[in-house]
Motif scaffolding. Structure first.
Motif, PDB file in Angstrom:
ATOM      1  N   ALA A 118       0.838  -1.210   0.000  1.00 43.88           N
ATOM      2  CA  ALA A 118       0.000   0.000   0.000  1.00 43.88           C
ATOM      3  C   ALA A 118       0.866   1.251   0.000  1.00 43.88           C
ATOM      4  N   LYS A 119       1.933   1.218   0.796  1.00 42.86           N
ATOM      5  CA  LYS A 119       2.856   2.365   0.822  1.00 42.86           C
ATOM      6  C   LYS A 119       3.527   2.548  -0.533  1.00 42.86           C
ATOM      7  N   ALA A 120       3.916   1.437  -1.144  1.00 43.02           N
ATOM      8  CA  ALA A 120       4.574   1.507  -2.454  1.00 43.02           C
ATOM      9  C   ALA A 120       3.634   2.116  -3.499  1.00 43.02           C
ATOM     10  N   ALA A 121       2.359   1.730  -3.461  1.00 46.69           N
ATOM     11  CA  ALA A 121       1.389   2.285  -4.413  1.00 46.69           C
ATOM     12  C   ALA A 121       1.184   3.772  -4.174  1.00 46.69           C
ATOM     13  N   ALA A 122       1.054   4.156  -2.897  1.00 42.27           N
ATOM     14  CA  ALA A 122       0.808   5.559  -2.556  1.00 42.27           C
ATOM     15  C   ALA A 122       2.000   6.451  -2.901  1.00 42.27           C
ATOM     16  N   LEU A 123       3.207   5.903  -2.817  1.00 45.92           N
ATOM     17  CA  LEU A 123       4.414   6.688  -3.111  1.00 45.92           C
ATOM     18  C   LEU A 123       4.479   7.130  -4.573  1.00 45.92           C
ATOM     19  N   LYS A 124       3.758   6.427  -5.459  1.00 47.02           N
ATOM     20  CA  LYS A 124       3.717   6.847  -6.866  1.00 47.02           C
ATOM     21  C   LYS A 124       3.155   8.258  -7.001  1.00 47.02           C
ATOM     22  N   TYR A 125       2.328   8.644  -6.032  1.00 46.92           N
ATOM     23  CA  TYR A 125       1.709   9.972  -6.058  1.00 46.92           C
ATOM     24  C   TYR A 125       2.298  10.905  -4.999  1.00 46.92           C
ATOM     25  N   GLN A 126       3.494  10.556  -4.494  1.00 51.84           N
ATOM     26  CA  GLN A 126       4.183  11.375  -3.504  1.00 51.84           C
ATOM     27  C   GLN A 126       3.321  11.684  -2.272  1.00 51.84           C
ATOM     28  N   ILE A 127       2.596  10.696  -1.817  1.00 44.73           N
ATOM     29  CA  ILE A 127       1.776  10.851  -0.612  1.00 44.73           C
ATOM     30  C   ILE A 127       2.711  10.911   0.604  1.00 44.73           C
ATOM     31  N   PRO A 128       2.501  11.857   1.533  1.00 48.50           N
ATOM     32  CA  PRO A 128       3.373  11.952   2.719  1.00 48.50           C
ATOM     33  C   PRO A 128       3.370  10.665   3.532  1.00 48.50           C
ATOM     34  N   MET A 129       4.577  10.210   3.885  1.00 46.79           N
ATOM     35  CA  MET A 129       4.734   8.988   4.677  1.00 46.79           C
ATOM     36  C   MET A 129       5.487   9.290   5.967  1.00 46.79           C
ATOM     37  N   VAL A 130       5.161   8.545   7.023  1.00 48.27           N
ATOM     38  CA  VAL A 130       5.959   8.630   8.249  1.00 48.27           C
ATOM     39  C   VAL A 130       7.354   8.113   7.921  1.00 48.27           C
ATOM     40  N   PRO A 131       8.419   8.833   8.314  1.00 47.11           N
ATOM     41  CA  PRO A 131       9.773   8.344   8.039  1.00 47.11           C
ATOM     42  C   PRO A 131       9.974   6.929   8.566  1.00 47.11           C
ATOM     43  N   GLY A 132      10.560   6.062   7.730  1.00 49.07           N
ATOM     44  CA  GLY A 132      10.779   4.677   8.127  1.00 49.07           C
ATOM     45  C   GLY A 132      11.206   3.843   6.940  1.00 49.07           C
ATOM     46  N   THR A 133      11.014   2.532   7.052  1.00 51.56           N
ATOM     47  CA  THR A 133      11.426   1.636   5.976  1.00 51.56           C
ATOM     48  C   THR A 133      10.274   1.426   4.995  1.00 51.56           C
ATOM     49  N   GLU A 134      10.638   1.177   3.756  1.00 50.58           N
ATOM     50  CA  GLU A 134       9.626   0.958   2.721  1.00 50.58           C
ATOM     51  C   GLU A 134       9.548  -0.507   2.320  1.00 50.58           C
ATOM     52  N   GLU A 135      10.271  -1.338   3.070  1.00 56.95           N
ATOM     53  CA  GLU A 135      10.243  -2.768   2.787  1.00 56.95           C
ATOM     54  C   GLU A 135      10.305  -3.542   4.097  1.00 56.95           C
ATOM     55  N   ALA A 136      10.011  -4.838   4.020  1.00 54.05           N
ATOM     56  CA  ALA A 136      10.053  -5.670   5.223  1.00 54.05           C
ATOM     57  C   ALA A 136      11.481  -5.792   5.732  1.00 54.05           C
ATOM     58  N   ILE A 137      11.615  -5.803   7.048  1.00 55.88           N
ATOM     59  CA  ILE A 137      12.926  -5.935   7.690  1.00 55.88           C
ATOM     60  C   ILE A 137      13.010  -7.315   8.326  1.00 55.88           C
ATOM     61  N   THR A 138      14.037  -8.067   7.977  1.00 56.56           N
ATOM     62  CA  THR A 138      14.195  -9.406   8.553  1.00 56.56           C
ATOM     63  C   THR A 138      15.510  -9.554   9.303  1.00 56.56           C
ATOM     64  N   ASP A 139      16.544  -8.880   8.832  1.00 62.37           N
ATOM     65  CA  ASP A 139      17.868  -8.972   9.458  1.00 62.37           C
ATOM     66  C   ASP A 139      17.932  -8.031  10.664  1.00 62.37           C
ATOM     67  N   ILE A 140      18.217  -8.594  11.845  1.00 62.28           N
ATOM     68  CA  ILE A 140      18.222  -7.813  13.083  1.00 62.28           C
ATOM     69  C   ILE A 140      19.256  -6.683  13.041  1.00 62.28           C
ATOM     70  N   SER A 141      20.472  -6.975  12.570  1.00 67.53           N
ATOM     71  CA  SER A 141      21.529  -5.958  12.532  1.00 67.53           C
ATOM     72  C   SER A 141      21.137  -4.807  11.614  1.00 67.53           C
ATOM     73  N   GLU A 142      20.608  -5.157  10.436  1.00 63.99           N
ATOM     74  CA  GLU A 142      20.156  -4.137   9.494  1.00 63.99           C
ATOM     75  C   GLU A 142      18.987  -3.350  10.083  1.00 63.99           C
ATOM     76  N   ALA A 143      18.104  -4.054  10.785  1.00 63.84           N
ATOM     77  CA  ALA A 143      16.941  -3.407  11.399  1.00 63.84           C
ATOM     78  C   ALA A 143      17.381  -2.389  12.450  1.00 63.84           C
ATOM     79  N   LYS A 144      18.389  -2.772  13.262  1.00 64.06           N
ATOM     80  CA  LYS A 144      18.903  -1.851  14.283  1.00 64.06           C
ATOM     81  C   LYS A 144      19.503  -0.609  13.640  1.00 64.06           C
ATOM     82  N   ARG A 145      20.246  -0.804  12.561  1.00 71.43           N
ATOM     83  CA  ARG A 145      20.878   0.322  11.873  1.00 71.43           C
ATOM     84  C   ARG A 145      19.820   1.275  11.318  1.00 71.43           C
ATOM     85  N   ARG A 146      18.776   0.703  10.698  1.00 71.53           N
ATOM     86  CA  ARG A 146      17.715   1.537  10.123  1.00 71.53           C
ATOM     87  C   ARG A 146      16.931   2.263  11.222  1.00 71.53           C
ATOM     88  N   ALA A 147      16.730   1.561  12.341  1.00 68.42           N
ATOM     89  CA  ALA A 147      16.016   2.182  13.459  1.00 68.42           C
ATOM     90  C   ALA A 147      16.787   3.380  13.989  1.00 68.42           C
TER      91      ALA A 147
END
Length: 495
Positions: A118-147
């Motif tokens: 849903a976020k990916a579809a809405a981004l086509k129209y530059q809809i404001p999003m809460v800052p965060g990830t745009e894809e699923a996070i599975t790797d804990i280390s990567e998740a911590k870095r993004r957080a």
């Protein structure tokens, strides 16, 4: 469209059937063992039994719904809300059977049913999003870095989630790993999908949603906003339209964004685009609900439209008969969901028989319900008894009417949210419009209220006791608060 099968129960089934009847369309009710005597079964032109009381053996079995259509000759299905209303597999099943689903396409349902797509579809129209990830996070280390990049506090959310399940607020990186594992585990258990993503946590959010309608001819309009910030357990209890906080400029921007979100999936039918609004009045896309909402009556009252009739017309191939410029906000409407719940005990569900059930009447009062006096509240389904809606020329008048309607609503035999509604309507934060989704945790403390009432009760008890002792040495006994809740008394019998 000659005959509509309503794949639902209770108040929403009745509400759909009434609009269909006004349009000269026959209706079919489906019912489980628990709903043999339900009002929607009696109201429909035809009714067909679909299985045992548990929803996963009746209302949630798509094949049984299709079979019921074939048996009755129904050519369309209205799913209402809940149950199969946002299930793309069922939507495809209906399409493959050559039937009409009064709702969006299976493709639109699937995209908007997952928060990440849903976020990916809405981004086509530059809809404001809460800052965060745009894809699923599975790797804990990567998740911590993004957080750390997003900045704490952050929110871990289930991609397939809803109702607060698979959601964790994390204030510090030291507990991030534990909270992420809990969110994934809960998401798997609730939705069969452990995908989670990360967003910045908005600490004082308001929940604002925009009603949209789209036809099969490329026309999409919005029907303004609903304020849905009074919630318990991340689920709405009180809604109103319009919001007391939006300026015309913000309303116009949010409306345009909602239409663009719908356009991103070629949306048809009635849908709702949900946003969160922060303390700076900046708004961000949250999700889209691809169905009729519980709170649709408040929109109907301020626009003068019948949303169910509009859904049926759209599904029949008709173009919208109005444009965005034709739509105006008239007056103010408020809805209280009257649940069989005990607000004094953390809104626990209650069960039992409606010993007394009398609804309020009069100008500006609407009650959408599916019960009558003497009926039992079944343990198998959502505990909502009714939706109490009031309308006025102003917000002040709508609040005053709600208070009057609550006072006139007479329900005995179970605990309900009526007194909670009174508490909200009389609270300064609600009256002033200065509230957010934390209203219940911030202001509604049953223990404090109970203790505050105890002093008054004690004085009254002493006076009564002295009076009775003088007369006949009687003794007063007050049962513990817990004993007033039927669900608490019988909870060992329910699993």
């Amino acid at each position: 469209m000659n005959k509509i099968l309503v794949a639902n129960r209770g108040e929403i089934a009745l509400r759909i059937m009434r609009s269909a009847k006004e349009m000269g369309i026959l209706t079919v009710a489906v019912f489980s063992e628990a709903d043999r005597e339900a009002l929607h079964v009696r109201y429909a032109d035809e009714a067909i039994f679909i299985g045992p009381a548990p929803a996963n053996q009746s209302y949630l079995v798509g094949e049984k719904i299709i079979e019921a259509c074939r048996a009755t000759g129904a050519d369309a299905i209205h799913p209402g809300y809940g149950f199969l209303s946002e299930n793309p597999v069922f939507a495809q099943l209906v399409k493959d059977a050559g039937l009409i689903l009064i709702g969006p396409t299976p493709e639109a349902m699937a995209i908007m049913g997952n928060k990440l797509s849903a976020k990916a579809a809405a981004l086509k129209y530059q809809i404001p999003m809460v800052p965060g990830t745009e894809e699923a996070i599975t790797d804990i280390s990567e998740a911590k870095r993004r957080a750390a990049e997003v900045g704490f506090p952050i929110l871990i959310k289930a991609a397939a989630g809803g109702g607060g399940k698979g959601m964790r607020v994390v204030d510090d990186i030291s507990v991030f790993e534990e909270q992420m594992q809990l969110a994934v585990s809960e998401a798997l258990s609730a939705f069969g999908d452990g995908a989670v993503f990360i967003e910045r946590y908005v600490s004082s959010p308001r929940h604002i949603e925009i009603q949209v309608l789209g036809d099969n001819h490329g026309n999409i309009v919005h029907l303004f906003e609903r304020e849905c910030s009074i919630q318990r357990r991340h689920q709405k209890v009180i809604e109103e339209a319009p919001s007391s906080i939006l300026s015309p400029e913000i309303r116009e921007k949010m409306g345009k964004c909602a239409v663009d979100v719908a356009r991103s999936v070629n949306y048809t039918g009635a849908g709702t685009v949900e946003f969160i609004l922060d303390e700076n009045l900046d708004f961000f896309f949250l999700e889209m609900n691809t169905r009729l909402q519980v709170e649709h009556p408040v929109t109907e009252l301020i626009t003068g439209l019948d949303l169910v009739k509009e859904q049926i017309k759209i599904a029949s191939g008709e173009a919208l008969s109005f444009s965005q410029e034709d739509l105006k906000i008239n007056g103010h409407a408020i809805e209280l969901r009257v649940y069989a719940e005990d607000p004094q005990h953390n809104f626990l569900p209650d069960i039992g028989v409606l010993k007394t059930y009398r609804t309020p009447k009069g100008n500006g009062v609407r009650v959408d319900d599916g019960f009558e006096e003497g009926m039992e509240i079944p343990v198998y389904y959502d505990p909502m008894i009714a939706k109490l809606i009031t309308y006025g020329a102003s917000r002040t008048e709508a609040i005053a009417r709600m208070l009057r309607a609550i006072a006139e609503y007479d329900i005995t035999g179970i605990q309900t949210t009526l007194n909670f509604g009174k508490f909200v309507m009389e609270h300064e934060a609600f009256i002033s419009g200065n509230f957010n989704t934390h209203f219940v945790s911030k202001y509604f403390n049953p223990e404090e209220r109970e203790n505050g009432n105890e002093e008054e009760a004690l004085i009254a008890a002493i006076v009564a006791l002295n009076h009775l002792k003088k007369k006949n040495n009687a003794v007063l006994a007050v049962p513990p608060a817990e004993e007033s809740n039927n669900w608490l008394k019988n909870r060992k019998n329910y699993h």
